[in-house]
Design a protein around this motif. Sequence first.
Motif, PDB file in Angstrom:
ATOM      1  N   LEU A 100      -1.532   5.719   3.851  1.00 55.94           N
ATOM      2  CA  LEU A 100      -0.886   5.091   4.996  1.00 55.94           C
ATOM      3  C   LEU A 100       0.288   5.961   5.413  1.00 55.94           C
ATOM      4  O   LEU A 100       1.200   6.213   4.616  1.00 55.94           O
ATOM      5  N   THR A 112       2.474  -1.796   5.246  1.00 50.43           N
ATOM      6  CA  THR A 112       2.430  -1.514   3.809  1.00 50.43           C
ATOM      7  C   THR A 112       1.907  -2.725   3.044  1.00 50.43           C
ATOM      8  O   THR A 112       1.036  -2.594   2.173  1.00 50.43           O
ATOM      9  N   ILE A 162       1.618   6.369   0.332  1.00 49.01           N
ATOM     10  CA  ILE A 162       2.340   5.862   1.491  1.00 49.01           C
ATOM     11  C   ILE A 162       3.399   6.893   1.849  1.00 49.01           C
ATOM     12  O   ILE A 162       4.211   7.283   1.003  1.00 49.01           O
ATOM     13  N   ASN A 179       3.244   5.877   7.933  1.00 44.46           N
ATOM     14  CA  ASN A 179       4.029   5.076   8.870  1.00 44.46           C
ATOM     15  C   ASN A 179       4.832   6.007   9.762  1.00 44.46           C
ATOM     16  O   ASN A 179       5.783   6.664   9.324  1.00 44.46           O
ATOM     17  N   ALA A 238      -1.765  -2.905   3.574  1.00 41.76           N
ATOM     18  CA  ALA A 238      -2.559  -1.793   3.049  1.00 41.76           C
ATOM     19  C   ALA A 238      -2.590  -1.729   1.528  1.00 41.76           C
ATOM     20  O   ALA A 238      -3.596  -1.290   0.943  1.00 41.76           O
ATOM     21  N   VAL A 249      -5.346  -2.493  10.131  1.00 35.52           N
ATOM     22  CA  VAL A 249      -5.937  -2.429   8.792  1.00 35.52           C
ATOM     23  C   VAL A 249      -7.380  -2.922   8.820  1.00 35.52           C
ATOM     24  O   VAL A 249      -8.272  -2.301   8.219  1.00 35.52           O
ATOM     25  N   ILE A 302      -9.085   2.258   2.202  1.00 30.41           N
ATOM     26  CA  ILE A 302      -7.849   2.899   2.655  1.00 30.41           C
ATOM     27  C   ILE A 302      -7.237   3.617   1.464  1.00 30.41           C
ATOM     28  O   ILE A 302      -7.083   3.027   0.379  1.00 30.41           O
TER      29      ILE A 302
END
Length: 262
Positions: free
Chosen positions: A89, A124, A139, A91, A127, A76, A86
């Motif tokens: 994200l 998470t 996300i 994952n 972010a 990050v 940002i």
Amino acid sequence: MDLALKDKVAIVGGASRGIGYAIARVLAGEGARVAMVARREELLRDAVKRVASETGGNALAVPADIRRAADCTRIVESTLAEFGRIDVLVNNDGAPPLGALLDFDDAAWDKAVQQNLMSVVRLTRLAVPHLRAAGGGRIVNITSLSTLQPLPRFGLSVATWAGVIGYAKTLSLELAAERITVNTICPGRIATGRLGAVFGADGKPAEPDAKMLAEIVREIPMSRVGTPDEIAGLVAFLASPHAAYITGSTFHVDGGRRASLL
């Protein structure tokens, strides 16, 4: 369709190859600036060069092991230092080993939890303040169809990624009012190196051949495996303003393989 991702900033895990690489390339092609994360530095830097060459986009290599809390923080921080914000994200990472559940010791379980679940929790948590600062964000978690339709030998993945789905659904409720969406994709059989690891004879990795592929597609209604780009396309849509009203959802992308009404 213009996905309106130009100059958005995305973090993409497992980005040196396979689904993660396809996601990074598609997002960069849409004009997003992408922090590409993977453990193996040489492969990752080569992947970043290819993304930049193929798309003309802006990509950053962040070699890191998402199983480590300090590395999650560095991912990050490196993204912010390079791009200043940002917005997305993703994952994504590889999967734990295959095998009978009762054969795995505590160390194997801990490694799987750190890789599949705690990496999502940590990244998470790190972010979200920056998604808030950007006025909202996306996300997207990448798991597997086996999370929804368990298979023998996939237990480490099923157990830990099931936790990700529960985490994502709960988080989506908690963040919805802040214009931050949280969704999960469960790919089916996708043409990556994982296929050979899963379907090799006696559990030994092998390059998929015609016989192996025929066995793999036998239970897929579309009679073919999917491509990484077909997962990446959905990620790009979910990352875009066009998906602003979609949150808390779990998508199975599997050529129709999942035998369920829900």
